[in-house]
Scaffold this motif. Structure first.
Motif, PDB file in Angstrom:
ATOM      1  N   VAL A  43      -0.610  -0.620  -4.480  1.00 62.90           N
ATOM      2  CA  VAL A  43      -1.951  -0.036  -4.408  1.00 62.90           C
ATOM      3  C   VAL A  43      -1.876   1.376  -3.847  1.00 62.90           C
ATOM      4  O   VAL A  43      -1.310   1.573  -2.769  1.00 62.90           O
ATOM      5  CB  VAL A  43      -2.841  -0.900  -3.474  1.00 62.90           C
ATOM      6  N   GLY A  44      -2.429   2.351  -4.538  1.00 62.94           N
ATOM      7  CA  GLY A  44      -2.439   3.722  -4.034  1.00 62.94           C
ATOM      8  C   GLY A  44      -3.741   4.004  -3.302  1.00 62.94           C
ATOM      9  O   GLY A  44      -3.916   3.620  -2.149  1.00 62.94           O
ATOM     10  N   GLY A  45      -4.679   4.633  -3.996  1.00 69.87           N
ATOM     11  CA  GLY A  45      -5.949   5.081  -3.398  1.00 69.87           C
ATOM     12  C   GLY A  45      -6.631   4.040  -2.517  1.00 69.87           C
ATOM     13  O   GLY A  45      -7.054   4.336  -1.394  1.00 69.87           O
ATOM     14  N   ALA A  46      -6.714   2.808  -3.009  1.00 69.77           N
ATOM     15  CA  ALA A  46      -7.458   1.776  -2.275  1.00 69.77           C
ATOM     16  C   ALA A  46      -6.698   1.254  -1.052  1.00 69.77           C
ATOM     17  O   ALA A  46      -7.217   0.416  -0.311  1.00 69.77           O
ATOM     18  CB  ALA A  46      -7.814   0.619  -3.208  1.00 69.77           C
ATOM     19  N   GLY A  83       0.841  -1.201   0.000  1.00 69.30           N
ATOM     20  CA  GLY A  83       0.000   0.000   0.000  1.00 69.30           C
ATOM     21  C   GLY A  83       0.872   1.246   0.000  1.00 69.30           C
ATOM     22  O   GLY A  83       1.663   1.455   0.917  1.00 69.30           O
ATOM     23  N   ASN A  84       0.734   2.048  -1.041  1.00 68.81           N
ATOM     24  CA  ASN A  84       1.484   3.303  -1.149  1.00 68.81           C
ATOM     25  C   ASN A  84       0.536   4.432  -0.748  1.00 68.81           C
ATOM     26  O   ASN A  84      -0.345   4.801  -1.521  1.00 68.81           O
ATOM     27  CB  ASN A  84       1.960   3.457  -2.611  1.00 68.81           C
ATOM     28  N   TRP A  85       0.729   4.945   0.461  1.00 67.25           N
ATOM     29  CA  TRP A  85      -0.216   5.954   0.980  1.00 67.25           C
ATOM     30  C   TRP A  85       0.001   7.322   0.324  1.00 67.25           C
ATOM     31  O   TRP A  85      -0.796   8.222   0.489  1.00 67.25           O
ATOM     32  CB  TRP A  85      -0.061   6.097   2.487  1.00 67.25           C
ATOM     33  N   LYS A  86       1.106   7.497  -0.362  1.00 66.54           N
ATOM     34  CA  LYS A  86       1.463   8.793  -0.978  1.00 66.54           C
ATOM     35  C   LYS A  86       1.397   9.898   0.094  1.00 66.54           C
ATOM     36  O   LYS A  86       1.696   9.618   1.246  1.00 66.54           O
ATOM     37  CB  LYS A  86       0.557   9.075  -2.173  1.00 66.54           C
ATOM     38  N   MET A  87       0.990  11.121  -0.278  1.00 63.35           N
ATOM     39  CA  MET A  87       1.004  12.213   0.705  1.00 63.35           C
ATOM     40  C   MET A  87      -0.388  12.350   1.331  1.00 63.35           C
ATOM     41  O   MET A  87      -1.070  13.355   1.168  1.00 63.35           O
ATOM     42  CB  MET A  87       1.443  13.523   0.037  1.00 63.35           C
ATOM     43  N   ALA A  92      -2.725   4.675 -15.821  1.00 60.28           N
ATOM     44  CA  ALA A  92      -3.658   3.927 -14.976  1.00 60.28           C
ATOM     45  C   ALA A  92      -3.564   4.349 -13.508  1.00 60.28           C
ATOM     46  O   ALA A  92      -4.329   3.884 -12.679  1.00 60.28           O
ATOM     47  CB  ALA A  92      -3.397   2.436 -15.106  1.00 60.28           C
ATOM     48  N   ILE A  93      -2.625   5.251 -13.194  1.00 60.33           N
ATOM     49  CA  ILE A  93      -2.422   5.607 -11.790  1.00 60.33           C
ATOM     50  C   ILE A  93      -3.383   6.703 -11.365  1.00 60.33           C
ATOM     51  O   ILE A  93      -3.389   7.795 -11.925  1.00 60.33           O
ATOM     52  CB  ILE A  93      -0.967   6.055 -11.551  1.00 60.33           C
ATOM     53  N   GLY A  94      -4.218   6.379 -10.391  1.00 56.50           N
ATOM     54  CA  GLY A  94      -5.143   7.360  -9.823  1.00 56.50           C
ATOM     55  C   GLY A  94      -6.227   7.810 -10.792  1.00 56.50           C
ATOM     56  O   GLY A  94      -6.930   8.777 -10.546  1.00 56.50           O
ATOM     57  N   THR A  95      -6.376   7.121 -11.914  1.00 52.65           N
ATOM     58  CA  THR A  95      -7.324   7.559 -12.936  1.00 52.65           C
ATOM     59  C   THR A  95      -8.580   6.704 -12.949  1.00 52.65           C
ATOM     60  O   THR A  95      -9.548   7.042 -13.622  1.00 52.65           O
ATOM     61  CB  THR A  95      -6.686   7.428 -14.340  1.00 52.65           C
ATOM     62  N   GLY A 100      -1.735   0.608 -10.479  1.00 49.17           N
ATOM     63  CA  GLY A 100      -2.534   1.525 -11.290  1.00 49.17           C
ATOM     64  C   GLY A 100      -4.000   1.179 -11.127  1.00 49.17           C
ATOM     65  O   GLY A 100      -4.494   0.255 -11.762  1.00 49.17           O
ATOM     66  N   SER A 101      -4.651   1.910 -10.203  1.00 46.48           N
ATOM     67  CA  SER A 101      -6.089   1.731  -9.948  1.00 46.48           C
ATOM     68  C   SER A 101      -6.474   0.290  -9.593  1.00 46.48           C
ATOM     69  O   SER A 101      -7.511  -0.211 -10.012  1.00 46.48           O
ATOM     70  CB  SER A 101      -6.916   2.229 -11.138  1.00 46.48           C
ATOM     71  N   VAL A 102      -5.629  -0.371  -8.809  1.00 48.52           N
ATOM     72  CA  VAL A 102      -5.997  -1.705  -8.309  1.00 48.52           C
ATOM     73  C   VAL A 102      -7.052  -1.518  -7.214  1.00 48.52           C
ATOM     74  O   VAL A 102      -6.912  -0.669  -6.328  1.00 48.52           O
ATOM     75  CB  VAL A 102      -4.774  -2.460  -7.749  1.00 48.52           C
ATOM     76  N   TYR A 126       5.365  -2.740 -12.178  1.00 43.46           N
ATOM     77  CA  TYR A 126       4.968  -2.155 -13.465  1.00 43.46           C
ATOM     78  C   TYR A 126       3.721  -1.304 -13.228  1.00 43.46           C
ATOM     79  O   TYR A 126       2.683  -1.823 -12.822  1.00 43.46           O
ATOM     80  CB  TYR A 126       4.673  -3.256 -14.486  1.00 43.46           C
ATOM     81  N   GLU A 127       3.874  -0.012 -13.460  1.00 46.34           N
ATOM     82  CA  GLU A 127       2.752   0.896 -13.243  1.00 46.34           C
ATOM     83  C   GLU A 127       2.563   1.780 -14.477  1.00 46.34           C
ATOM     84  O   GLU A 127       3.268   2.779 -14.635  1.00 46.34           O
ATOM     85  CB  GLU A 127       3.024   1.796 -12.038  1.00 46.34           C
ATOM     86  N   PRO A 128       1.625   1.409 -15.357  1.00 48.72           N
ATOM     87  CA  PRO A 128       1.371   2.285 -16.496  1.00 48.72           C
ATOM     88  C   PRO A 128       0.868   3.630 -15.969  1.00 48.72           C
ATOM     89  O   PRO A 128      -0.090   3.668 -15.184  1.00 48.72           O
ATOM     90  CB  PRO A 128       0.283   1.547 -17.281  1.00 48.72           C
ATOM     91  N   GLY A 165      11.693   5.368  -7.723  1.00 45.83           N
ATOM     92  CA  GLY A 165      11.370   5.693  -9.117  1.00 45.83           C
ATOM     93  C   GLY A 165       9.894   5.699  -9.429  1.00 45.83           C
ATOM     94  O   GLY A 165       9.494   5.489 -10.583  1.00 45.83           O
ATOM     95  N   HIS A 166       9.045   5.962  -8.415  1.00 48.56           N
ATOM     96  CA  HIS A 166       7.609   6.054  -8.697  1.00 48.56           C
ATOM     97  C   HIS A 166       7.384   7.116  -9.777  1.00 48.56           C
ATOM     98  O   HIS A 166       8.083   8.130  -9.808  1.00 48.56           O
ATOM     99  CB  HIS A 166       6.845   6.410  -7.414  1.00 48.56           C
ATOM    100  N   SER A 167       6.399   6.905 -10.611  1.00 50.47           N
ATOM    101  CA  SER A 167       6.200   7.831 -11.750  1.00 50.47           C
ATOM    102  C   SER A 167       5.936   9.258 -11.273  1.00 50.47           C
ATOM    103  O   SER A 167       6.284  10.213 -11.970  1.00 50.47           O
ATOM    104  CB  SER A 167       5.067   7.350 -12.640  1.00 50.47           C
TER     105      SER A 167
HETATM  106  P1  PGA Z   1      -3.489   4.103  -7.549  1.00 52.06           P
HETATM  107  O1  PGA Z   1      -1.918   4.364  -7.355  1.00 52.06           O
HETATM  108  O2  PGA Z   1      -3.781   2.731  -7.023  1.00 52.06           O
HETATM  109  O3  PGA Z   1      -4.168   5.192  -6.765  1.00 52.06           O
HETATM  110  O4  PGA Z   1      -3.768   4.207  -9.016  1.00 52.06           O
HETATM  111  C1  PGA Z   1      -0.973   3.348  -7.558  1.00 52.06           C
HETATM  112  C2  PGA Z   1       0.426   3.893  -7.359  1.00 52.06           C
HETATM  113  O5  PGA Z   1       0.689   5.015  -7.805  1.00 52.06           O
HETATM  114  O6  PGA Z   1       1.307   3.235  -6.762  1.00 52.06           O
END
Ligand code: PGA
Length: 253
Positions: free
Chosen positions: A234-237, A9-13, A172-175, A213-215, A167-169, A95-97
């Motif tokens: 996993v970001g948001g979720a 789980g990547n909580w980001k900021m 697909a991230i946060g979209t 990417g939006s898992v 692999y994170e297209p 190296g997160h996008s």
């Molecule tokens: P997301 O983020 O699940 O919110 O798309 C994934 C990530 O950036 O690691």
């Protein structure tokens, strides 16, 4: 050797330290006893120490979202491998996008950080992936190859087992747009094949490659049934106990 699935789980900021502690306490309760999945949380730097205390001796492991390649010194604002290790991090996302896009991270800086992580016995979760424009221009595999070869020339057949690739297209991230199971599998297969070409089949067969990417709880099992997908970043979720629990329990419904 079977590859153990990883859900990170990547909580980001996001979250205050108190909210982060509450989140991880909830996870600790709901995920106790799960040992067939490697469970990782990556809170912001400010939370690592407190979250690290909560997860100590549990089945939840700690990661930071970035780190400096330097051990110490006059690098205002940076956090070193020694520091994150001292508060319990066994992993670091590199190296997160979003770091590549907003903070000038390059394949060269990724390489430097991966080398530092390996030198300190921290497992790097190395992120690669193409943008929408690159996918539409049919450049996906070229981009992946450049990122793999350019950023990772420090990798060897010996240390490949100590890394995780994500692999994170970027599109697909946060979209809310997930790659289809097949799109993701195709790229994962390409990554594994490339690693096999560089380091041999056996070791490439042991390397964990995560999709990100939006898992969400409702798309994780389809992704996880693909032969070359070994887990999810996993970001948001990952910010809700309920949804992260469901994702970790992808094989238990
Ligand atoms: P997301 O983020 O699940 O919110 O798309 C994934 C990530 O950036 O690691």
């Amino acid at each position: 050797m079977a590859r153990k699935p990883v859900i990170a789980g990547n909580w980001k900021m996001n979250t205050t330290p108190d909210e982060g502690v509450q989140l991880v306490e909830g996870l600790k309760k709901r995920l106790s006893g799960i040992n067939d999945v490697e469970i990782i949380v990556a809170p912001p730097f400010t939370h690592l120490s407190r979250v690290g205390e909560v997860v100590e001796k549990s089945n939840i492991k700690l990661s930071s979202q970035d780190m400096s390649p330097k051990d110490s010194g006059a690098y205002t604002g940076e956090v070193s491998p020694l520091m994150i290790k001292a508060v319990g991090c066994q992993y670091v996302i590199i190296g997160h996008s979003e770091r590549r896009l907003y903070f000038g991270e390059t394949d060269e800086s990724v390489e430097e950080k991966v080398t530092a992580a390996l030198n300190h016995g921290i497992t790097p979760i190395i992120c690669i992936g193409e943008s929408l424009a690159e996918r539409e221009a049919d450049q996906t595999l070229n981009v992946i190859l450049t990122q793999l070869k350019g950023g990772l020339s420090c990798l060897t057949a010996k240390n490949l087992k100590d890394i995780i690739i994500a692999y994170e297209p970027v599109w697909a991230i946060g979209t809310g747009k997930t790659a289809t199971d097949e799109q993701a599998q195709d790229v994962h297969h390409f990554i594994r094949k490339t690693l096999a070409g560089l380091f041999g089949e056996e070791i490439s067969g042991q390397t964990r490659i995560l999709y990100g990417g939006s898992v969400k709880p409702d798309n994780v099992s389809g992704l996880m049934t693909q032969p070359d997908i070994d887990g999810a970043l996993v970001g948001g979720a990952s910010l809700s106990v309920e949804s992260f629990e469901k994702i970790v329990k992808f094989n238990r419904s």
